[in-house]
Design an enzyme around this catalytic site. Structure first.
Site, short mmCIF file in Angstrom:
data_model
loop_
_atom_site.label_atom_id
_atom_site.label_comp_id
_atom_site.label_asym_id
_atom_site.label_seq_id
_atom_site.Cartn_x
_atom_site.Cartn_y
_atom_site.Cartn_z
N ASP A 1 -1.77 -12.19 7.85
CA ASP A 1 -1.71 -11.62 6.51
C ASP A 1 -2.59 -12.37 5.52
O ASP A 1 -3.15 -11.78 4.60
CB ASP A 1 -0.26 -11.60 6.01
CG ASP A 1 0.59 -10.60 6.78
OD1 ASP A 1 0.18 -9.44 6.90
OD2 ASP A 1 1.68 -10.99 7.25
N GLY A 2 -2.74 -13.69 5.69
CA GLY A 2 -3.59 -14.46 4.80
C GLY A 2 -5.06 -14.09 4.95
O GLY A 2 -5.79 -13.97 3.96
N THR A 3 -5.52 -13.90 6.18
CA THR A 3 -6.90 -13.49 6.42
C THR A 3 -7.15 -12.11 5.85
O THR A 3 -8.19 -11.84 5.23
CB THR A 3 -7.20 -13.50 7.93
OG1 THR A 3 -6.94 -14.80 8.46
CG2 THR A 3 -8.64 -13.13 8.21
N THR B 1 1.03 -14.54 12.52
CA THR B 1 2.43 -14.77 12.85
C THR B 1 3.29 -13.54 12.59
O THR B 1 4.01 -13.09 13.48
CB THR B 1 2.98 -15.96 12.04
OG1 THR B 1 2.17 -17.11 12.30
CG2 THR B 1 4.41 -16.27 12.44
N GLU C 1 -0.09 -16.33 0.38
CA GLU C 1 -1.04 -17.27 -0.21
C GLU C 1 -0.56 -17.65 -1.61
O GLU C 1 -0.19 -16.77 -2.40
CB GLU C 1 -2.44 -16.64 -0.29
CG GLU C 1 -2.96 -16.16 1.07
CD GLU C 1 -3.12 -17.30 2.06
OE1 GLU C 1 -3.79 -18.29 1.72
OE2 GLU C 1 -2.55 -17.20 3.18
N THR D 1 -14.63 -16.98 10.25
CA THR D 1 -14.39 -17.74 9.03
C THR D 1 -14.13 -19.20 9.40
O THR D 1 -13.39 -19.49 10.33
CB THR D 1 -13.20 -17.19 8.23
OG1 THR D 1 -12.00 -17.30 9.01
CG2 THR D 1 -13.41 -15.72 7.89
N ASP E 1 2.21 5.78 -2.58
CA ASP E 1 2.95 6.55 -3.57
C ASP E 1 2.56 6.21 -5.01
O ASP E 1 3.12 6.75 -5.96
CB ASP E 1 4.47 6.34 -3.40
CG ASP E 1 4.91 4.89 -3.59
OD1 ASP E 1 4.03 4.03 -3.82
OD2 ASP E 1 6.11 4.63 -3.51
#
Length: 294
Positions: A67-69, A93, A273, A41, A215
């Site tokens: 986590d953003g990707t 991170t 984000e 990207t 759940d």
């Protein structure tokens, strides 16, 4: 053996030696994949676009980044009629969603575990026409994220989140909100509202059930007062079957649908984000995608 797989990676997500990392990860994956496409990207939106346009061409899509990707790519894959199997290679991170999947934070170790083939259908949170893997939050959590400089994050990694949080809790301003869900209504002041699908925040386990990712429910926390007692309550508790907050400044419930409004529009944070504002209608998409897990 997988016939075709794509490995999407964000070359700016925390790792310094991407050439070496890609070579090592590819060497681990190669025996299990007949054809492996590497896709880098280059700008925001690239991961979502390639997943949406080409995701169905592959048996398996690996996402290597933070986590953003992951958030970006999952928003592309969730739109597909026949989404592929997904494997997360944590290289950011905090890697909170990967932790919820029981994956180690080292991408090489994660690659080895993914190839053992354990699979799991996972819930997704939905906010309007967007999805989130880990959380949706307003208030304190958004302010803490805004306070983190890129230099501090790069130098200190996950520690920067806690430094920023400690700085922010001392000056958090309450806001008026209204929450409606199938179990009731809340209308009051708060400093943070946190709607969770995962089980980790800033690398720390949250006191939600072990099966939180499957759940069919969202875990909702309303935090009325900030301060060190709040951090102690959240960070000292380990997951358990039923959590009852000991601090009176925290309300907790589970829901499948939540309508959230605030006195004035507020910036929301989804998986780190920030591009949506309140009001919001949130719901859970039960067992929406299949992941390889640790």
């Amino acid at each position: 053996m997988y016939n075709r797989a794509m490995l999407i990676y964000n070359g700016k997500a925390g790792q310094q030696d991407w050439a070496g990392l890609l070579g090592s990860v590819s060497a681990i994956l190669a025996p299990a994949v007949r054809e492996l496409l590497l896709y880098q990207t280059l700008k925001p939106g690239d991961g979502e676009q390639v997943c949406k346009e080409r995701g169905e061409e592959f048996d398996l899509v690996f996402i290597m980044g933070g986590d953003g990707t992951v958030h970006e790519c999952i928003n592309g894959l969730a739109r597909l009629q026949a989404p592929p199997l997904i494997g997360i290679l944590p290289a950011g991170t905090c890697n909170d969603f990967a932790r919820s999947l029981n994956l180690p934070p080292d991408p090489l170790l994660a690659a080895q575990q993914l190839l053992q083939g354990r699979r799991r259908y996972v819930d997704l949170g939905v906010a309007g026409d967007r999805v989130f893997t880990n959380f949706y939050g307003i208030g304190l959590i958004t302010e803490a994220s805004d306070n983190i400089s890129s230099g501090l994050k790069g130098a200190l990694g996950k520690i920067s989140y806690f430094i920023s949080t400690l700085q922010t809790v001392r000056s958090a301003e309450p806001f008026r909100y209204r929450l409606e869900w199938e179990g009731g209504t809340l209308e009051d002041e708060a400093v943070m509202i946190y709607v969770s699908n995962g089980r980790f925040l800033g690398t720390q386990p949250l006191p939600f059930p072990n099966n939180a990712l499957e759940d069919g429910k969202l875990d909702v926390m309303v935090i009325r007062e900030a301060g060190l007692p709040l951090l102690k309550e959240l960070l000292s508790r380990k997951n358990q079957e039923e959590w009852r907050p000991g601090d009176e400044s925290i309300s907790y419930f589970q829901a499948t649908r939540v309508a959230l409004s605030t006195a004035k529009p507020m910036k929301a944070d989804m998986d780190g984000e920030k591009y949506l504002d309140t009001p919001a209608k949130l719901q859970v998409s039960s067992q929406a995608l299949q992941f390889l897990t640790g």
